[in-house]
Design a protein around this motif. Structure first.
Motif, short mmCIF file in Angstrom:
data_model
loop_
_atom_site.label_atom_id
_atom_site.label_comp_id
_atom_site.label_asym_id
_atom_site.label_seq_id
_atom_site.Cartn_x
_atom_site.Cartn_y
_atom_site.Cartn_z
N ILE A 157 42.53 50.79 8.81
CA ILE A 157 43.28 49.95 9.74
C ILE A 157 42.64 48.57 9.85
CG2 ILE A 157 43.82 49.66 12.20
CD1 ILE A 157 44.25 52.73 12.28
N SER A 160 43.67 46.46 6.86
CA SER A 160 45.07 46.02 6.85
C SER A 160 45.43 45.17 8.05
CB SER A 160 46.00 47.23 6.80
OG SER A 160 45.98 47.93 8.05
N GLY A 161 44.71 45.38 9.16
CA GLY A 161 45.01 44.65 10.39
C GLY A 161 46.18 45.24 11.16
N LYS A 162 46.68 46.40 10.71
CA LYS A 162 47.83 47.03 11.39
C LYS A 162 47.53 48.49 11.68
CE LYS A 162 51.43 44.03 9.50
NZ LYS A 162 52.71 43.97 8.74
N TRP A 163 47.84 48.89 12.91
CA TRP A 163 47.64 50.27 13.34
C TRP A 163 49.01 50.87 13.63
CZ3 TRP A 163 43.24 51.79 17.22
CH2 TRP A 163 43.19 53.19 17.36
N PHE A 164 49.52 51.66 12.69
CA PHE A 164 50.80 52.33 12.86
C PHE A 164 50.58 53.60 13.69
CE2 PHE A 164 51.32 49.75 9.08
CZ PHE A 164 52.58 49.18 9.28
N GLU A 222 41.22 41.17 14.11
CA GLU A 222 42.38 41.45 14.95
C GLU A 222 43.14 42.65 14.41
OE1 GLU A 222 46.42 39.25 16.65
OE2 GLU A 222 44.85 38.08 15.63
N ILE A 223 43.49 43.57 15.31
CA ILE A 223 44.25 44.76 14.93
C ILE A 223 45.55 44.76 15.71
CG2 ILE A 223 44.31 47.28 14.92
CD1 ILE A 223 41.27 47.27 14.70
N ALA A 224 46.66 44.73 15.00
CA ALA A 224 47.98 44.74 15.63
C ALA A 224 48.50 46.17 15.66
CB ALA A 224 48.95 43.85 14.86
N VAL A 225 48.96 46.61 16.82
CA VAL A 225 49.51 47.96 16.97
C VAL A 225 51.01 47.92 16.66
CG1 VAL A 225 49.98 49.84 18.58
CG2 VAL A 225 47.77 48.66 18.62
N VAL A 226 51.44 48.80 15.76
CA VAL A 226 52.85 48.89 15.38
C VAL A 226 53.35 50.28 15.76
CG1 VAL A 226 54.53 48.69 13.51
CG2 VAL A 226 52.40 47.32 13.44
#
Length: 293
Positions: A157, A160-164, A222-226
């Motif tokens: 995560i 990638s910077g994205k947390w699905f 930065e980690i964006a939550v999706v």
């Protein structure tokens, strides 16, 4: 009456920590402790300290009969099988009864109330087997998610910077594996009787968004939550090479969190051990390098 204590699955990560707490934190004499495993050689360090190591396979009831012979209290650590674990657990419960054990401690999860979910089904069936058994006493430890579970996902995560996730606004009262091992060792080494259910978790529950912010700050990314549906989460995991059965387990875990079943702050850990559970921020500071990948 025997005063022997048995730890099943003792060569696993939780099992080894339980053995350490029995010996080093609680000062239980090594001669009282029996450690069972399919791989006895993996417990050589504990055998050298005087613990009796016995071979046991949950798929071989006869081996369980031999492993549990002459015991008093049994810690049944839930197995890592991805098939029907409850069959293995029921075999262990039957062997404990046959051996004349007075108490079985089982590691479950919070609120196993929806057997349609893969992550819940085996725990619910095992808890029912204990309730229906003729054992004089048992303790169910409903363990919340380990901090250490984050090692499985956060490094990828972070890249990638994205947390699905399918957790929605659900929160989780994470707790360290070591704290849960101490709790299990404490019950096993006690003289507790009766039938008790404890829910063990941290002193604060975090949503995925809150975790992403804390972890992102700690590792400098930065980690964006999706937020996605559970079905899409499972499909995405499969697309990245996760086997279908494991992808379903991952998704059902998120469904459980979204339903609010991992958010309870109970105080059971402190009441049992006399200690506060390790704060997440403390664990995060100690493990941020590993989480960064």
């Amino acid at each position: 009456m025997s005063d022997k204590l048995v730890v099943t699955g003792a060569s696993g990560q939780l099992g080894k920590l339980v053995l350490h707490h029995l010996l080093d934190s609680l000062k239980v004499p090594a001669g009282r402790i029996i450690a069972t495993t399919r791989t006895p050689d993996a417990l050589a360090e504990f055998a050298a300290r005087g613990i009796e190591v016995r071979a046991a396979d949950f798929d071989d009831p006869a081996s369980l009969d031999a492993a549990f012979a002459g015991v008093s209290r049994v810690l049944l650590i839930s197995t890592a099988s991805f098939s029907d674990r409850s069959v293995q657990h029921k075999a262990a419960i039957a062997a404990a009864q046959k051996a004349g054990a007075t108490h079985v401690i089982y590691t479950s999860l919070p609120e196993p109330v929806d057997p349609s979910l893969a992550i819940v089904r085996d725990h619910a069936a095992t808890e029912k087997a204990l309730a229906d058994s003729d054992l004089p006493g048992w303790t169910v430890l409903r363990n919340n998610w380990y901090f250490e579970n984050l090692f499985w996902t956060i490094p990828d995560i972070a890249k990638s910077g994205k947390w699905f996730t399918a957790t929605g606004d659900g929160a989780t009262a994470y707790i360290s594996r070591d704290d849960l091992a101490r709790a299990a060792a404490t019950v096993l080494a006690s003289d507790s009787t009766g039938r008790t259910t404890l829910t063990l978790g941290g002193s604060k529950a975090y949503t995925t968004a809150e975790l992403a912010e804390l972890i992102g700050k700690a590792i400098g990314r930065e980690i964006a939550v999706v937020q996605v549906s559970a079905d899409d989460l499972a499909k995405g995991a499969e697309a990245h090479g996760v086997p279908a059965h494991l992808a379903g387990i991952i998704a059902s875990g998120d469904v459980n969190v979204a339903a609010g079943r991992h958010a309870a702050i109970t105080g059971d850990y402190k009441a049992l051990t006399g200690l506060e559970p390790r704060p997440f921020e403390d664990w995060l500071a100690a493990n941020k390098a590993a989480l960064a990948g």
